[in-house]
Design a protein around this motif. Structure first.
Motif, PDB file in Angstrom:
ATOM      1  N   GLY A 143       1.115  -2.253  -7.025  1.00 45.10           N
ATOM      2  CA  GLY A 143       0.301  -2.804  -5.955  1.00 45.10           C
ATOM      3  C   GLY A 143       0.096  -4.296  -6.115  1.00 45.10           C
ATOM      4  N   GLU A 187      -4.232  -4.450  -2.632  1.00 44.84           N
ATOM      5  CA  GLU A 187      -4.419  -3.027  -2.884  1.00 44.84           C
ATOM      6  C   GLU A 187      -5.328  -2.798  -4.094  1.00 44.84           C
ATOM      7  OE1 GLU A 187      -1.040  -4.168  -2.321  1.00 44.84           O
ATOM      8  OE2 GLU A 187      -1.595  -3.764  -0.227  1.00 44.84           O
ATOM      9  N   GLU A 226       0.827  -1.202   0.000  1.00 44.24           N
ATOM     10  CA  GLU A 226       0.000   0.000   0.000  1.00 44.24           C
ATOM     11  C   GLU A 226       0.865   1.257   0.000  1.00 44.24           C
ATOM     12  OE1 GLU A 226      -2.550   1.872   3.450  1.00 44.24           O
ATOM     13  OE2 GLU A 226      -3.736   0.293   2.480  1.00 44.24           O
TER      14      GLU A 226
END
Length: 304
Positions: free
Chosen positions: A248, A252, A169
């Protein structure tokens, strides 16, 4: 006997129409000419934006039959709700990080001159001329296990082994903030540039130190630029696709990536259209709230 003033035509007292505000060669254009000049723009907007968007949204309520089930799926399934909440959370973190990084740069741009000012301006504007894909790929090189950041941390003795920086993240927030940073710096720079230097000098003459003058004079007078920049970054982050997909992980997952999956893998166009419809409602609501909080003339530099 005093002279009687001639009657004033009602049209002279009425506020000018928005279509009568264009000027050409010192002459004010009539409403017909103005509409003719604006017609290509509105036709292009209708053909390439409004019509495809409305056609897509119609799928969410008309396929396979008139129904709101596609919208109900968005809120009934906790997985989709988590994706929406995560999208808002990552967008908020991106906005905060961009503000922390961007405000000092915008402030410095208003204080320096000459070559330093030119260098700062180039650093802000040049990223806009490069692809988002290229800028995101650069973060992959920096954050991978054998990348520059991990090598630097190990060389400094801060870590004994490579850390997982990519596909997290934090990587998504950092890369998105970097991509969107110019969209926050430029509105703040415009707001700060419109604040006369006399205000800060007057605050100093009245006994305020630099810290108090900053928080009680400069910061309040620049809040229109701050809010506008934050809104642009937040709304842009809500629909980001390339950066979260590259740096990501599935943890995410954001709404734009979810829409892409529904279209390309599940072939569920009606549900993808419903997700887009929900996102549009959120964007429109935030825009209206911002419009109430900060008037348009202040946003464009018409007032403090």
């Amino acid at each position: 006997m005093s002279a009687v003033a001639p009657p004033v035509a009602a049209s002279a007292l009425a506020p000018p129409s928005p279509l009568r505000r264009l000027w050409l060669g010192g002459r004010q254009l009539s409403g017909g000419w103005t509409a003719l000049l604006l017609a290509p723009f509105f036709a292009l907007l209708l053909i390439v934006f409004l019509y495809p968007l409305l056609s897509l949204l119609s799928l969410s309520v008309l396929e396979p039959h008139p129904t709101l089930d596609n919208y109900a799926r968005v809120f009934d399934n906790p997985v989709y709700l988590r994706v929406m909440v995560r999208t808002g959370w990552i967008s908020l973190l991106t906005t905060v990080l961009a503000l922390v990084l961007g405000f000092p740069i915008a402030y410095m741009m208003t204080r320096v001159k000459g070559a330093v000012a030119l260098l700062l301006t180039a650093c802000v504007l040049l990223p806009l001329w490069s692809s988002v894909l290229v800028r995101t790929a650069a973060w992959i090189v920096l954050l991978r296990r054998d990348g520059i950041v991990n090598n630097a941390l190990q060389w400094l003795g801060l870590t004994g082994e490579p850390m997982k920086l990519l596909y997290t993240e934090g990587a998504v927030v950092l890369a998105m903030a970097h991509v969107l940073l110019p969209f926050l710096i430029l509105p703040i720079y415009s707001a700060l540039k419109n604040i006369p230097d006399d205000y800060m000098r007057a605050a100093a003459m009245l006994g305020a130190n630099r810290r108090r003058a900053f928080f009680e004079v400069l910061l309040p007078m620049s809040r229109a630029g701050i809010w506008s920049g934050c809104l642009m970054v937040f709304l842009s982050a809500l629909g980001f696709f390339v950066t979260p997909a590259l740096v990501g992980s599935p943890q995410e997952l954001m709404i734009a990536t979810l829409v892409s999956q529904q279209v390309r893998e599940m072939l569920d166009w009606p549900f993808a259209a419903a997700l887009i419809g929900v996102l549009m409602v959120v964007v429109a609501t935030l825009t209206m709230v911002f419009n109430k909080a900060v008037s348009f003339n202040r946003l464009m530099g018409g007032g403090a």
